[in-house]
Design an enzyme around this catalytic site. Structure first.
Site, PDB file in Angstrom:
ATOM      1  N   HIS A 140       0.831  -1.209   0.000  1.00 29.09           N
ATOM      2  CA  HIS A 140       0.000   0.000   0.000  1.00 29.09           C
ATOM      3  C   HIS A 140       0.867   1.262   0.000  1.00 29.09           C
ATOM      4  O   HIS A 140       0.461   2.309   0.490  1.00 29.09           O
ATOM      5  CB  HIS A 140      -0.985   0.003   1.183  1.00 29.09           C
ATOM      6  CG  HIS A 140      -2.102  -0.983   0.985  1.00 29.09           C
ATOM      7  ND1 HIS A 140      -3.361  -0.623   0.562  1.00 29.09           N
ATOM      8  CD2 HIS A 140      -2.126  -2.326   1.114  1.00 29.09           C
ATOM      9  CE1 HIS A 140      -4.125  -1.714   0.467  1.00 29.09           C
ATOM     10  NE2 HIS A 140      -3.393  -2.765   0.794  1.00 29.09           N
ATOM     11  N   ASP A 183       2.423   1.964  -3.116  1.00 26.23           N
ATOM     12  CA  ASP A 183       2.516   2.388  -4.533  1.00 26.23           C
ATOM     13  C   ASP A 183       1.634   3.598  -4.825  1.00 26.23           C
ATOM     14  O   ASP A 183       2.078   4.568  -5.434  1.00 26.23           O
ATOM     15  CB  ASP A 183       2.269   1.221  -5.511  1.00 26.23           C
ATOM     16  CG  ASP A 183       0.921   0.534  -5.412  1.00 26.23           C
ATOM     17  OD1 ASP A 183       0.126   0.836  -4.496  1.00 26.23           O
ATOM     18  OD2 ASP A 183       0.660  -0.333  -6.296  1.00 26.23           O
ATOM     19  N   GLY A 227      -4.345 -13.012  -4.580  1.00 25.90           N
ATOM     20  CA  GLY A 227      -3.549 -11.814  -4.321  1.00 25.90           C
ATOM     21  C   GLY A 227      -2.180 -11.862  -4.979  1.00 25.90           C
ATOM     22  O   GLY A 227      -1.245 -11.209  -4.523  1.00 25.90           O
ATOM     23  N   ASP A 278       1.501  -3.880  -9.575  1.00 30.50           N
ATOM     24  CA  ASP A 278       1.304  -5.217 -10.138  1.00 30.50           C
ATOM     25  C   ASP A 278       1.650  -5.271 -11.625  1.00 30.50           C
ATOM     26  O   ASP A 278       2.312  -6.203 -12.090  1.00 30.50           O
ATOM     27  CB  ASP A 278      -0.143  -5.675  -9.923  1.00 30.50           C
ATOM     28  CG  ASP A 278      -0.532  -5.636  -8.454  1.00 30.50           C
ATOM     29  OD1 ASP A 278       0.378  -5.585  -7.604  1.00 30.50           O
ATOM     30  OD2 ASP A 278      -1.741  -5.641  -8.160  1.00 30.50           O
TER      31      ASP A 278
HETATM   32  C1  GLA Z   1      -2.964  -4.556  -4.798  1.00 32.00           C
HETATM   33  C2  GLA Z   1      -2.884  -3.408  -5.788  1.00 32.00           C
HETATM   34  C3  GLA Z   1      -1.480  -2.794  -5.819  1.00 32.00           C
HETATM   35  C4  GLA Z   1      -0.983  -2.460  -4.415  1.00 32.00           C
HETATM   36  C5  GLA Z   1      -1.197  -3.648  -3.478  1.00 32.00           C
HETATM   37  C6  GLA Z   1      -0.861  -3.309  -2.060  1.00 32.00           C
HETATM   38  O1  GLA Z   1      -2.150  -5.613  -5.246  1.00 32.00           O
HETATM   39  O2  GLA Z   1      -3.217  -3.850  -7.079  1.00 32.00           O
HETATM   40  O3  GLA Z   1      -1.480  -1.649  -6.640  1.00 32.00           O
HETATM   41  O4  GLA Z   1      -1.594  -1.301  -3.939  1.00 32.00           O
HETATM   42  O5  GLA Z   1      -2.518  -4.129  -3.522  1.00 32.00           O
HETATM   43  O6  GLA Z   1       0.490  -3.080  -1.908  1.00 32.00           O
END
Ligand code: GLA
Length: 377
Positions: free
Chosen positions: A32, A34, A119, A167
């Site tokens: 969290h 990014d 995830g 991601d």
């Molecule tokens: C998800 C979102 C990413 C990032 C993560 C937490 O994977 O797609 O952009 O914010 O959560 O780090």
């Protein structure tokens, strides 16, 4: 994983022009951060989406071995016009066009062994595979550094999920044997050697198999709270809040929940920087405590963990892991544990035992090897 070239031949009666692949990811540390213009350190998994594709005369047609029916659309239309899994494909066509590129009509067949709902970014892998295929088929001149933002727009604007850029960056820019140190403000990257096997280590990933609970709403709420905190503190983003003197800075916020959210983001950014420092000097084992404190911060300050992931982290640590943490957006998903390579089975068994004691659905363990980002095969 099915033979996607033969699916392509069966469905379209011709050989594909080529095969393209893009992987899922795990994030070593930096959660969290990014969308707060901060730092992340993901690596790509060997599990990936493979697309077989050819130019077509008009429109886009997509077979997926995970779906009964193909998706097809003559035009992606406005965001939302195409829904379901095909929205990720239509979103990429839309985002490329929106960025001013002429997108070639195409036939595609897709397969994937990226676990869904775990995830590990199965949707970013799908977007990135389709994006890479369309760029090559159309001969589009798009630097690799600019590609993740296009895939992210597909997800944010077309699909409507308010995610950051980690991601898609991981799926597109990671390299085998390396973790990707990404500055989410400048989008500069540094490949950080992460050859755990050479050190006799392994990264065990445990899919918590926890049912996803309110992920979308909670993710958006965390993001809002961070943006509001940055506004109140008078900085462009929480990236700009210094770790030194953080306690005094936090006193300027009245809301105690918001203080904890900010503390997570600021300390997490620092943990990414500290992890990178250690890895640059080859001290892989020493990143363990940073992973574990990242987990505590997600659990106590950002409040995005669930009992299943907390139990998995505790059990891995009790079994001798150097460090363990949840990875990804939260409210379920996977846990990473840095372990001695010969402890993978014992650690996985310890987590499974702890799950049985708690009456949770059994977890799914696998060992993660840092792998190649999006590529033509
Ligand atoms: C998800 C979102 C990413 C990032 C993560 C937490 O994977 O797609 O952009 O914010 O959560 O780090």
């Amino acid at each position: 994983m099915s033979d996607v070239a033969s699916t392509f031949r069966d469905q379209y009666g011709a050989e594909p022009d080529g095969l393209w692949a893009a992987p899922g990811r795990v994030n070593l540390i930096g959660e969290h951060t990014d969308y707060n213009d901060g730092f992340v350190l993901p690596f790509a998994l060997p599990e990936r989406v493979v697309a077989a594709a050819s130019r077509a005369d008009a429109g886009w047609r997509v077979w997926s071995d995970l779906e009964e029916e193909p998706a097809s659309f003559d035009d992606p239309g406005e965001p939302g016009a195409v829904s379901g899994w095909a929205a990720y494909v239509a979103g990429v066509v839309w985002a490329l066009r929106d960025a001013g590129y002429e997108v070639p009509p195409a036939n595609l067949a897709l397969t994937s062994d990226v676990p869904l709902g775990a995830g590990v970014s199965s949707s970013a892998a799908l977007e990135s595979a389709v994006l890479t295929a369309l760029i090559d088929l159309g001969g589009l001149d798009i630097p690799v550094a600019d590609r993740p933002a296009i895939a992210q727009r597909a997800e944010n604007v077309y699909v409507g999920a308010p995610t950051g850029i980690m991601d898609q960056s991981a799926s597109i820019r990671c390299q085998a044997g390396q973790a990707l140190f990404l500055d989410c403000r400048s989008l500069e990257v540094e490949q950080i050697p992460f050859d755990v096997a050479a050190e006799g280590l392994a990264v065990l990933v445990v899919n918590s198999n926890a049912p996803h609970r309110h992920v979308d709403g909670e993710y958006g709420a965390r993001r809002k709270s961070c943006e509001e905190a940055a506004r109140l503190l008078g900085v462009p983003a929480l990236r700009d809040v210094a770790a030194d003197g953080l306690d005094e800075t936090l006193e300027r916020l009245d809301d105690h929940v918001m203080r904890r959210r900010v503390r997570h983001v600021v300390t997490e950014n620092q943990r990414v920087l500290d992890t990178v420092e250690l890895l640059r000097s080859g001290r892989i084992r020493e990143i363990g405590p940073l992973m574990t404190s990242s987990h505590a911060s997600m659990r106590d300050d950002f409040e995005i963990t669930v009992p299943e992931v907390d139990v998995a982290v505790e059990a891995a640590l009790m079994a001798g892991a150097y460090g363990a943490r949840m990875t990804g957006g939260g409210f379920g998903g996977c846990v990473l544990a840095l372990i001695d390579a010969d402890r993978a089975d014992a650690t996985a068994a310890a987590v499974a035992d702890a799950y049985a004691e708690h009456g949770f659905t059994a977890p799914t363990p696998f060992v993660a090897v840092p792998s190649q980002g999006a590529t033509r095969l």
